[in-house]
Design a protein around this motif. Structure first.
Motif, PDB file in Angstrom:
ATOM      1  N   ASP A  72       0.841  -1.208   0.000  1.00 24.09           N
ATOM      2  CA  ASP A  72       0.000   0.000   0.000  1.00 24.09           C
ATOM      3  C   ASP A  72       0.871   1.251   0.000  1.00 24.09           C
ATOM      4  O   ASP A  72       0.618   2.210  -0.733  1.00 24.09           O
ATOM      5  N   ALA A  73       1.923   1.220   0.847  1.00 23.06           N
ATOM      6  CA  ALA A  73       2.797   2.408   0.944  1.00 23.06           C
ATOM      7  C   ALA A  73       3.540   2.633  -0.379  1.00 23.06           C
ATOM      8  O   ALA A  73       3.695   3.771  -0.837  1.00 23.06           O
ATOM      9  N   LEU A  74       3.954   1.524  -1.021  1.00 20.45           N
ATOM     10  CA  LEU A  74       4.639   1.680  -2.313  1.00 20.45           C
ATOM     11  C   LEU A  74       3.660   2.183  -3.374  1.00 20.45           C
ATOM     12  O   LEU A  74       4.014   2.999  -4.229  1.00 20.45           O
ATOM     13  N   GLY A  75       2.417   1.681  -3.285  1.00 19.71           N
ATOM     14  CA  GLY A  75       1.385   2.132  -4.229  1.00 19.71           C
ATOM     15  C   GLY A  75       1.137   3.635  -4.070  1.00 19.71           C
ATOM     16  O   GLY A  75       0.942   4.348  -5.059  1.00 19.71           O
ATOM     17  N   GLU A  76       1.205   4.112  -2.822  1.00 20.31           N
ATOM     18  CA  GLU A  76       1.025   5.562  -2.605  1.00 20.31           C
ATOM     19  C   GLU A  76       2.192   6.341  -3.234  1.00 20.31           C
ATOM     20  O   GLU A  76       1.994   7.394  -3.821  1.00 20.31           O
ATOM     21  N   ALA A  99      -4.091 -11.583  -4.550  1.00 22.23           N
ATOM     22  CA  ALA A  99      -3.785 -11.021  -5.874  1.00 22.23           C
ATOM     23  C   ALA A  99      -4.580  -9.735  -6.099  1.00 22.23           C
ATOM     24  O   ALA A  99      -4.029  -8.707  -6.529  1.00 22.23           O
ATOM     25  N   ALA A 100      -5.876  -9.772  -5.777  1.00 19.28           N
ATOM     26  CA  ALA A 100      -6.722  -8.588  -5.984  1.00 19.28           C
ATOM     27  C   ALA A 100      -6.272  -7.439  -5.080  1.00 19.28           C
ATOM     28  O   ALA A 100      -6.264  -6.270  -5.478  1.00 19.28           O
ATOM     29  N   ARG A 101      -5.857  -7.797  -3.881  1.00 20.96           N
ATOM     30  CA  ARG A 101      -5.384  -6.788  -2.915  1.00 20.96           C
ATOM     31  C   ARG A 101      -4.118  -6.093  -3.451  1.00 20.96           C
ATOM     32  O   ARG A 101      -3.950  -4.881  -3.292  1.00 20.96           O
ATOM     33  N   LEU A 102      -3.242  -6.876  -4.091  1.00 25.26           N
ATOM     34  CA  LEU A 102      -2.012  -6.295  -4.645  1.00 25.26           C
ATOM     35  C   LEU A 102      -2.347  -5.322  -5.778  1.00 25.26           C
ATOM     36  O   LEU A 102      -1.798  -4.225  -5.853  1.00 25.26           O
ATOM     37  N   VAL A 103      -3.269  -5.744  -6.636  1.00 25.92           N
ATOM     38  CA  VAL A 103      -3.641  -4.869  -7.761  1.00 25.92           C
ATOM     39  C   VAL A 103      -4.272  -3.588  -7.220  1.00 25.92           C
ATOM     40  O   VAL A 103      -3.965  -2.484  -7.674  1.00 25.92           O
ATOM     41  N   ALA A 104      -5.134  -3.745  -6.193  1.00 25.31           N
ATOM     42  CA  ALA A 104      -5.773  -2.560  -5.605  1.00 25.31           C
ATOM     43  C   ALA A 104      -4.719  -1.627  -4.993  1.00 25.31           C
ATOM     44  O   ALA A 104      -4.871  -0.401  -5.009  1.00 25.31           O
ATOM     45  N   ALA A 105      -3.632  -2.205  -4.478  1.00 18.82           N
ATOM     46  CA  ALA A 105      -2.573  -1.378  -3.882  1.00 18.82           C
ATOM     47  C   ALA A 105      -1.786  -0.615  -4.949  1.00 18.82           C
ATOM     48  O   ALA A 105      -1.088   0.344  -4.631  1.00 18.82           O
ATOM     49  N   GLY A 106      -1.869  -1.070  -6.209  1.00 20.25           N
ATOM     50  CA  GLY A 106      -1.146  -0.375  -7.280  1.00 20.25           C
ATOM     51  C   GLY A 106      -0.020  -1.200  -7.875  1.00 20.25           C
ATOM     52  O   GLY A 106       0.823  -0.680  -8.609  1.00 20.25           O
TER      53      GLY A 106
END
Ligand code: SAM
Ligand code: SF4
Length: 338
Positions: free
Chosen positions: A80-84, A116-123
């Motif tokens: 999540d932090a990397l996605g931000e 997998a879906a959680r990773l995509v949602a994170a970016g």
């Protein structure tokens, strides 16, 4: 950041753990299985700090790897932090390397249907997934685990989750999976995934690295051409790495070969640094040099000092790897981060 040989460094591969739920024979020697302690491993905050400084110096792409990155508690929050960071434009590209075993699971925090879906949602944009064979018994023999069914479910979960790119990585091993390549090609075509064949590299201390297991990319290509007809080189097709791609006649399917041992141009376009989970910055997978950033961090370094450390490591990046020069394996791949 540019090194002495004109390599522009924009890619950091970050290993978040040296632990894994599999035991691939080419990656993790059976004889030495000791893990870094929690204290020896960089905390999430330490990793994020290093990444922020790296991004300020021109790191644009980050791939999170291990060990198996999804085994470390808290890794989804890290993504999540990397996605931000990506959303703020500090990174362009975010990827994961995984054995896919945990991708179909429900995330522990309940956010999303699957990991997998959680990773995509994170970016997370790209997933590189290891798959050396579709034969359950061979999979078990190579990885030490009877997880093929889970892995295939993980690949389906990744496809459903909507990663922009999913690549399958298959390590070539003579007499182990040399007859399984055609099946992997068919599977990749059916699932619309990009398959790459990787030469075994001498990065771990195990009997697996014996010459008799080495199956070169050139020989694999020749064998495939005997069955499929001549493969057409596609030098125009580039991903962010050292693979050479070819088109299969008829279907137009692309397959890649990553020949660290036999491709003499392998290092020419290298743009990569590695951060190990115990905080070593490593300018090249195939050279023993690595530099202790953890100590610098824990001694109270400022961001300016961390940036100077990065530049110094880049300045020491070798022209090419040393695998062909009697390289003696020292650190396990699982501890360096593949
Ligand atoms: N656990 C994840 C996985 O298996 O994809 C990520 C880490 S793993 C070390 C990353 C990649 O390194 C995998 O594709 C694996 O096949 C590759 N690898 C490990 N040891 C290798 C070796 N000795 N030679 C070539 N590739 C290797
Ligand atoms: Fe684990 Fe990946 Fe190494 Fe296999 S290749 S032991 S899955 S880290």
């Amino acid at each position: 950041m540019e090194d002495r040989y004109g390599h522009f460094i924009s890619y950091l591969r970050v290993s978040v753990t040296d632990r894994c739920n599999e035991r691939c024979r080419y990656c993790m020697p059976e004889e030495v299985q000791e893990w870094a302690s929690k204290d020896e491993t960089l905390s999430w905050d330490e990793m994020l700090r290093v990444l922020r400084v790296g991004a300020s110096l021109g790191i644009r792409k980050v791939r999170v790897t291990g060990g198996e990155p999804l085994t470390r508690p808290g890794v989804l929050d890290f993504f999540d932090a990397l996605g931000e960071m990506r959303a703020r434009g500090e990174l362009n590209d975010l990827g994961i390397s995984t054995n896919a075993t945990l991708l179909p699971n429900k995330p522990r925090d309940g956010k999303g249907a699957t990991v997998a879906a959680r990773l995509v949602a994170a970016g997370v944009r790209t997933a590189n997934i290891s798959l050396d064979t579709l034969d359950r018994e061979t999979y078990h023999r190579v990885t030490g685990r009877d997880f093929l069914v889970r892995v295939l479910a993980g690949i389906d979960a990744a496809r459903e989750a909507g990663f922009e790119s999913i690549k399958l990585n298959c390590v070539l091993m003579r007499a182990i999976n040399e007859d399984h390549l055609g099946e992997l090609i068919d599977y990749a075509r059916e699932k619309d995934l990009l398959l790459r064949f990787i030469e075994l590299m001498p990065v771990t201390t195990t009997e697996m690295l014996d010459e008799s297991n080495f199956f070169s990319a050139g020989l694999a290509k020749k064998r495939l051409e005997e069955k499929l007809g001549p493969l057409t080189p596609r030098p125009d097709y580039k991903t962010n790495g050292p693979a050479s791609y070819y088109e299969i006649p008829g279907s137009g399917q692309l397959i890649g070969f990553i020949g660290a041992m036999t491709n003499f141009h392998f290092c020419e376009s290298c743009n990569k640094l590695r951060l190990t989970s115990d905080g070593k910055l490593r300018p090249c997978l195939g050279s023993h040099h690595e530099f202790d950033l953890r100590e610098v961090l824990r001694n109270g370094a400022t961001d300016v000092e961390i940036a100077a450390f990065f530049r110094d490591v880049v300045a020491r990046k070798p022209k090419e790897h040393e695998f062909r020069e009697n390289y003696v394996p020292a650190r396990r791949m699982v501890a360096i981060g593949g």
